[in-house]
Design an enzyme around this catalytic site. Structure first.
Site, mmCIF file in Angstrom:
data_model
loop_
_atom_site.group_PDB
_atom_site.id
_atom_site.type_symbol
_atom_site.label_atom_id
_atom_site.label_comp_id
_atom_site.label_asym_id
_atom_site.label_seq_id
_atom_site.Cartn_x
_atom_site.Cartn_y
_atom_site.Cartn_z
ATOM 1 N N ALA A 29 0.761 -1.180 0.105
ATOM 2 C CA ALA A 29 0.104 0.053 -0.073
ATOM 3 C C ALA A 29 0.790 1.068 -0.256
ATOM 4 C CB ALA A 29 -0.991 -0.077 1.122
ATOM 5 N N LYS A 44 -4.613 5.217 3.839
ATOM 6 C CA LYS A 44 -3.837 3.863 3.118
ATOM 7 C C LYS A 44 -4.240 3.476 1.884
ATOM 8 C CE LYS A 44 -1.715 -0.273 4.844
ATOM 9 N NZ LYS A 44 -1.364 -0.933 6.142
ATOM 10 N N GLU A 122 -6.023 7.665 12.085
ATOM 11 C CA GLU A 122 -5.273 8.673 12.631
ATOM 12 C C GLU A 122 -3.779 8.694 12.240
ATOM 13 O OE1 GLU A 122 -3.388 8.777 17.439
ATOM 14 O OE2 GLU A 122 -4.517 7.346 16.837
ATOM 15 N N VAL A 124 -0.187 9.040 13.159
ATOM 16 C CA VAL A 124 0.466 9.027 14.712
ATOM 17 C C VAL A 124 1.796 9.788 14.331
ATOM 18 C CG1 VAL A 124 1.896 7.487 16.031
ATOM 19 C CG2 VAL A 124 -0.021 6.495 14.941
ATOM 20 N N ASP A 168 3.707 -10.115 11.102
ATOM 21 C CA ASP A 168 4.681 -9.514 10.432
ATOM 22 C C ASP A 168 5.122 -8.461 11.330
ATOM 23 O OD1 ASP A 168 6.466 -9.277 8.290
ATOM 24 O OD2 ASP A 168 5.309 -7.672 7.207
ATOM 25 N N ASN A 173 7.105 -2.133 11.867
ATOM 26 C CA ASN A 173 5.681 -1.991 11.893
ATOM 27 C C ASN A 173 5.281 -1.664 13.310
ATOM 28 O OD1 ASN A 173 5.145 -2.852 9.353
ATOM 29 N ND2 ASN A 173 5.354 -5.084 10.146
ATOM 30 N N ASP A 185 0.115 -1.662 10.531
ATOM 31 C CA ASP A 185 0.155 -2.577 9.282
ATOM 32 C C ASP A 185 -0.288 -4.053 9.789
ATOM 33 O OD1 ASP A 185 1.135 -0.865 7.880
ATOM 34 O OD2 ASP A 185 3.124 -1.351 8.196
#
Length: 284
Positions: A29, A44, A122, A124, A168, A173, A185
């Site tokens: 993405a 995203k 959101e 971050v 993952d 992440n 993610d």
């Protein structure tokens, strides 16, 4: 900057007002910083199925339930419709996971909705309002590294109690805001009870975090939180607030299923070789 068509659709529908800048782009993405009224958020945009690796997602999708019998049959047969359905489930998995995990108290970005294949959530940020750095980009004192590790292990436990495994998880992440680590993610999120590789993925997630934070606090490298929480989960004794010690003693009497399978396969091959030998002797 070329604005994706899906984001232009969101502007036309009033979901967002402006695309400010790209934030990051990965294999799955691309993420953009957007404005919605007075709020700055991120959007995203999932890449098209043709641009992404389909085979690599098969292991993660094991155990996910299709929404109906028609969809389940299509996915099983690998038809074009089934591939589209599986792609939709792949995208929806992250959205559903974010809502579920926020409700469970896991530190993840707050989702604001899923529109035309775009997840708005959101943004971050750090203490100065800039995009938060990843865990692998920050330097930590040993005490802070231990606090981060404790917080992340607790979030992994909360996820596991929801029946989910990130699948993952690594320093790439996890974002770091002024209050600590934030997990991101989730399109590959794994079913803890429906995926045969769930234990392996959980241990990999926890070990990745431990290896990263162990650079700053080497004593963490001697802990076994992943094994401990999985043993409690299997026994039905894991709760979101269950105290963990980081100690774990493996069951030396546990059955080695892989070894048993290998022995069976070896015996079958040996029997086949002997049978072929007997048949060859009879022909002579």
């Amino acid at each position: 900057m070329k604005t994706p068509a899906s984001l232009l659709t969101l502007i036309d529908e009033g979901v967002i007002d402006e695309v400010m800048r790209p934030l990051k782009s990965g294999k799955e993405a691309a993420v953009y910083v957007v404005r919605a009224g007075d709020d700055v958020r991120c959007a995203k945009v999932y890449k098209d199925m043709a641009q992404r690796s389909f085979q690599k997602r098969v292991q993660y999708q094991e155990g996910r339930k299709s929404r109906g019998s028609r969809e389940a049959r299509a996915v099983a047969t690998g038809s074009r419709y089934g591939r589209r359905q599986q792609e939709a489930e792949w995208k929806n998995a992250e959205v559903e996971a974010l809502y579920q995990l926020r409700e469970a108290g896991v530190r993840v970005p707050e989702p604001y909705g899923f529109f035309h294949g775009v997840l708005v959530m959101e943004l971050v940020t750090d203490a100065d309002g800039f995009s938060a750095p990843r865990l692998g980009e920050v330097e930590l004192e040993p005490a802070r590294a231990r606090r981060f590790h404790q917080a992340l292990v607790r979030d992994v436990v909360r996820m596991l109690c929801c029946g989910l495994i990130h699948g993952d998880l690594s320093a790439y992440n996890v974002l770091v805001d002024p209050e600590g680590p934030v997990l991101i993610d989730f399109p590959q999120v794994v079913s803890a009870t429906g995926n045969n590789a769930a234990r392996t993925m959980l241990l990999r997630d926890v070990n990745n975090l431990t290896a990263t934070l162990g650079r700053w606090a080497p004593d963490l490298l001697d802990t076994w939180y992943g094994e401990e929480m999985w043993a409690l989960f299997e026994a039905g004794q894991l709760a979101p607030d269950t105290p963990l010690t980081g100690h774990f003693t493996p069951d030396e009497h546990a059955v080695d299923l892989d070894g048993v399978r290998d022995a069976i396969n070896d015996a079958r091959e040996l029997a086949l070789i002997r049978q072929q030998g007997r048949e060859a002797a009879d022909e002579d």
